[in-house]
Design a protein around this motif. Structure first.
Motif, PDB file in Angstrom:
ATOM      1  N   ILE A  55       0.856  -1.187   0.000  1.00 56.37           N
ATOM      2  CA  ILE A  55       0.000   0.000   0.000  1.00 56.37           C
ATOM      3  C   ILE A  55       0.891   1.236   0.000  1.00 56.37           C
ATOM      4  CG2 ILE A  55      -1.944  -1.125   1.158  1.00 56.37           C
ATOM      5  CD1 ILE A  55      -1.019   0.115   3.767  1.00 56.37           C
ATOM      6  N   ALA A  56       0.342   2.330  -0.508  1.00 53.67           N
ATOM      7  CA  ALA A  56       1.119   3.565  -0.600  1.00 53.67           C
ATOM      8  C   ALA A  56       1.050   4.341   0.707  1.00 53.67           C
ATOM      9  CB  ALA A  56       0.597   4.424  -1.749  1.00 53.67           C
ATOM     10  N   GLY A  57       2.050   5.167   0.943  1.00 53.39           N
ATOM     11  CA  GLY A  57       2.064   6.035   2.121  1.00 53.39           C
ATOM     12  C   GLY A  57       2.701   7.360   1.770  1.00 53.39           C
ATOM     13  N   PRO A  58       2.498   8.378   2.591  1.00 51.10           N
ATOM     14  CA  PRO A  58       3.053   9.704   2.286  1.00 51.10           C
ATOM     15  C   PRO A  58       4.561   9.743   2.498  1.00 51.10           C
ATOM     16  CG  PRO A  58       1.990   9.727   4.425  1.00 51.10           C
ATOM     17  CD  PRO A  58       1.709   8.373   3.832  1.00 51.10           C
ATOM     18  N   ARG A  59       5.233  10.531   1.672  1.00 54.20           N
ATOM     19  CA  ARG A  59       6.658  10.808   1.841  1.00 54.20           C
ATOM     20  C   ARG A  59       6.871  12.303   1.654  1.00 54.20           C
ATOM     21  NH1 ARG A  59      10.096   6.486   3.504  1.00 54.20           N
ATOM     22  NH2 ARG A  59      11.735   7.938   2.908  1.00 54.20           N
ATOM     23  N   ALA A  60       7.856  12.832   2.345  1.00 52.03           N
ATOM     24  CA  ALA A  60       8.139  14.265   2.279  1.00 52.03           C
ATOM     25  C   ALA A  60       8.655  14.671   0.901  1.00 52.03           C
ATOM     26  CB  ALA A  60       9.170  14.630   3.340  1.00 52.03           C
ATOM     27  N   LEU A  61       8.384  15.912   0.522  1.00 53.47           N
ATOM     28  CA  LEU A  61       8.947  16.517  -0.679  1.00 53.47           C
ATOM     29  C   LEU A  61       9.788  17.713  -0.265  1.00 53.47           C
ATOM     30  CD1 LEU A  61       5.867  16.558  -3.091  1.00 53.47           C
ATOM     31  CD2 LEU A  61       7.717  14.879  -3.005  1.00 53.47           C
ATOM     32  N   ARG A  62      10.684  18.125  -1.125  1.00 54.66           N
ATOM     33  CA  ARG A  62      11.448  19.328  -0.847  1.00 54.66           C
ATOM     34  C   ARG A  62      10.529  20.543  -0.935  1.00 54.66           C
ATOM     35  NH1 ARG A  62      16.773  20.602  -3.439  1.00 54.66           N
ATOM     36  NH2 ARG A  62      17.290  21.215  -1.330  1.00 54.66           N
ATOM     37  N   PRO A  63      10.789  21.569  -0.145  1.00 52.97           N
ATOM     38  CA  PRO A  63       9.963  22.784  -0.237  1.00 52.97           C
ATOM     39  C   PRO A  63      10.062  23.408  -1.620  1.00 52.97           C
ATOM     40  CG  PRO A  63      11.342  22.807   1.731  1.00 52.97           C
ATOM     41  CD  PRO A  63      11.810  21.666   0.890  1.00 52.97           C
ATOM     42  N   VAL A  64       8.971  24.002  -2.055  1.00 52.67           N
ATOM     43  CA  VAL A  64       8.976  24.717  -3.326  1.00 52.67           C
ATOM     44  C   VAL A  64       9.770  26.006  -3.155  1.00 52.67           C
ATOM     45  CG1 VAL A  64       7.564  25.909  -5.033  1.00 52.67           C
ATOM     46  CG2 VAL A  64       6.781  23.738  -4.048  1.00 52.67           C
ATOM     47  N   VAL A  65      10.714  26.227  -4.064  1.00 54.66           N
ATOM     48  CA  VAL A  65      11.522  27.439  -4.031  1.00 54.66           C
ATOM     49  C   VAL A  65      11.065  28.339  -5.166  1.00 54.66           C
ATOM     50  CG1 VAL A  65      13.846  28.402  -4.158  1.00 54.66           C
ATOM     51  CG2 VAL A  65      13.463  26.190  -3.053  1.00 54.66           C
ATOM     52  N   LEU A  66      10.588  29.528  -4.834  1.00 55.31           N
ATOM     53  CA  LEU A  66      10.091  30.454  -5.832  1.00 55.31           C
ATOM     54  C   LEU A  66      11.250  31.123  -6.557  1.00 55.31           C
ATOM     55  CD1 LEU A  66       7.245  32.134  -3.757  1.00 55.31           C
ATOM     56  CD2 LEU A  66       7.040  30.279  -5.431  1.00 55.31           C
ATOM     57  N   PRO A  67      11.025  31.586  -7.792  1.00 60.77           N
ATOM     58  CA  PRO A  67      12.097  32.282  -8.525  1.00 60.77           C
ATOM     59  C   PRO A  67      12.666  33.437  -7.714  1.00 60.77           C
ATOM     60  CG  PRO A  67      10.226  31.836  -9.969  1.00 60.77           C
ATOM     61  CD  PRO A  67       9.789  31.467  -8.584  1.00 60.77           C
ATOM     62  N   GLY A  68      13.967  33.525  -7.694  1.00 62.58           N
ATOM     63  CA  GLY A  68      14.614  34.606  -6.953  1.00 62.58           C
ATOM     64  C   GLY A  68      14.924  34.259  -5.517  1.00 62.58           C
ATOM     65  N   GLN A  69      14.353  33.137  -5.016  1.00 57.41           N
ATOM     66  CA  GLN A  69      14.631  32.702  -3.660  1.00 57.41           C
ATOM     67  C   GLN A  69      15.653  31.574  -3.689  1.00 57.41           C
ATOM     68  OE1 GLN A  69      10.841  31.569  -2.033  1.00 57.41           O
ATOM     69  NE2 GLN A  69      10.464  33.620  -1.249  1.00 57.41           N
ATOM     70  N   ARG A  70      16.300  31.345  -2.563  1.00 59.42           N
ATOM     71  CA  ARG A  70      17.258  30.249  -2.463  1.00 59.42           C
ATOM     72  C   ARG A  70      17.118  29.595  -1.107  1.00 59.42           C
ATOM     73  NH1 ARG A  70      21.676  28.057  -4.658  1.00 59.42           N
ATOM     74  NH2 ARG A  70      23.284  27.203  -3.292  1.00 59.42           N
ATOM     75  N   SER A  71      17.024  28.275  -1.138  1.00 58.60           N
ATOM     76  CA  SER A  71      16.942  27.530   0.121  1.00 58.60           C
ATOM     77  C   SER A  71      18.326  27.041   0.504  1.00 58.60           C
ATOM     78  CB  SER A  71      15.991  26.338  -0.045  1.00 58.60           C
ATOM     79  OG  SER A  71      16.081  25.489   1.072  1.00 58.60           O
ATOM     80  N   GLU A  72      18.729  27.299   1.739  1.00 63.20           N
ATOM     81  CA  GLU A  72      20.021  26.824   2.220  1.00 63.20           C
ATOM     82  C   GLU A  72      19.863  25.640   3.164  1.00 63.20           C
ATOM     83  OE1 GLU A  72      22.722  27.879   0.990  1.00 63.20           O
ATOM     84  OE2 GLU A  72      21.947  29.585  -0.107  1.00 63.20           O
ATOM     85  N   GLU A  73      18.631  25.105   3.233  1.00 59.40           N
ATOM     86  CA  GLU A  73      18.398  24.005   4.159  1.00 59.40           C
ATOM     87  C   GLU A  73      18.846  22.685   3.543  1.00 59.40           C
ATOM     88  OE1 GLU A  73      17.276  24.142   7.302  1.00 59.40           O
ATOM     89  OE2 GLU A  73      17.455  26.290   7.039  1.00 59.40           O
TER      90      GLU A  73
END
Length: 365
Positions: free
Chosen positions: A332-350
């Motif tokens: 059976i399927a289960g939830p898994r995390a996704l990376r946060p959406v990064v908007l244009p011009g933003q940068r994620s350092e996590e």
């Protein structure tokens, strides 16, 4: 302190989040740093990895090899598990080895051979491997002749691309006319023969299909681990009969898989699939990569991903025949995390998950 093993998974199936889980949960408690790349920013594999980066688009196989060599050098990759452009990458094994990277992939010749199902059937049959009746089809006339032959023998014809993976393009041929029955419920794999013929006649594109009788269940996927010396360390069958899943070590399934792995140099983790035809097992497909369901062998006490990595690092795990077989189960399927959406011009350092590798800032998708 034991240094971490740096492992790279390039574009691969979403189910390989479990592959990553098993690498971390290894019996040696060896630290691992997993790097993942993918063309889909919402692949859960990217979120499961320690660091992640987008796959470059539009590269030729040769261009991708250069990208891969650069990645392995910059990230000090110990073990690379390629799926995308596998054969091209395998042809440059010595160049990766010079960087200290072991490729968990069969030789280029084996990867290329099993990309084409029709060529694979032609090649393995003389070795005594049972294969189903099959026809390579490129024209309307060839299709009609194959369907007629299968139906005359009491079978139901089906087809799929001669080169493909994951059941993409699989269809079952029916003589029933198109009706509301085809529009009820979930989409059906059954396609009326006249619609297939009409599509062939009206299209300027050529086709390359493998046509064969529809094979019977159970479907048995034999997960193999084979060393670069050709010795098969593991061969365990996962059975599928409708929703019910289980495991098998029956020689009628396992021995043909072992023979294929030895004869054709299917080193490292591969998956060899069988079904039955006229009551006997026949080869259905050979996947020169770890199966998406490989993690299910944990129910038999096996950590196949880590066994392969350990072997690549020079620690031979020996015979991996399970001491017990897990009970029947369903998936059976289960939830898994996704990376946060990064908007244009933003940068994620996590970091993608856990901590990034030393001195490394995870790439933004």
């Amino acid at each position: 302190m034991v240094s971490p093993v740096r492992i790279w998974l390039n574009r691969t199936y979403a189910e390989n989040v479990f592959f990553i889980d098993q690498l971390r949960d290894n019996p040696e408690e060896r630290p691992v740093v997993v790097h993942a790349t993918h063309g889909d920013p919402d692949s859960p594999v990217l979120a499961a990895a320690d660091t992640a980066a987008p796959e470059p688009e539009g590269l030729s196989p040769a261009g991708y090899v250069e990208f891969a060599l650069d990645q392995c050098a910059k990230r000090a990759i110990d073990v690379f598990v390629p799926v995308l452009h596998q054969a091209a990458i395998a042809a440059h094994r010595a160049e990766f080895a010079a960087l200290g990277t072991t490729l968990l992939t069969p030789p280029a010749e084996a990867s290329a051979l099993f990309q084409d199902k029709a060529t694979a059937y032609e090649t393995v049959a003389p070795s005594g491997i049972p294969v189903p009746p099959w026809w390579r089809v490129r024209t309307e006339g060839e299709l009609l002749a194959a369907v007629d032959a299968i139906e005359a023998d009491g079978g139901k014809a089906c087809f799929k691309p001669a080169a493909g993976a994951g059941g993409v393009g699989f269809r079952i041929v029916t003589r029933a006319p198109f009706s509301l029955l085809h529009l009820g419920g979930f989409p059906s794999p059954y396609v009326p023969l006249d619609l297939i013929v009409d599509a062939l006649r009206s299209s300027e594109r050529s086709v390359d299909w493998l046509v064969m009788p529809r094979l019977d269940e159970p479907e048995v996927s034999v997960d193999c681990l084979t060393g670069p010396d050709g010795g098969v360390r593991m061969a365990v069958g996962r059975t599928k009969n409708g929703r019910r899943r289980g495991f098998t070590l029956r020689p009628s399934w396992i021995e043909p898989a072992r023979l294929i792995a030895r004869t054709f140099g299917l080193h490292w983790l591969t998956n060899i699939q069988f079904r039955t035809y006229e009551g006997r097992p026949v080869l259905m497909d050979v996947n020169t990569r770890p199966a998406g369901g490989l993690h299910q062998l944990s129910q038999c006490g096996l950590n196949a991903p880590w066994a392969a990595v350990s072997l690549a690092l020079g620690n031979d795990p020996g015979d991996l025949t399970p001491g017990f077989l897990g009970e029947d189960y369903s998936v059976i399927a289960g939830p898994r995390a996704l990376r946060p959406v990064v908007l244009p011009g933003q940068r994620s350092e996590e970091p993608t998950a856990g901590l990034p590798a030393a001195g490394e800032v995870p790439a933004t998708l």
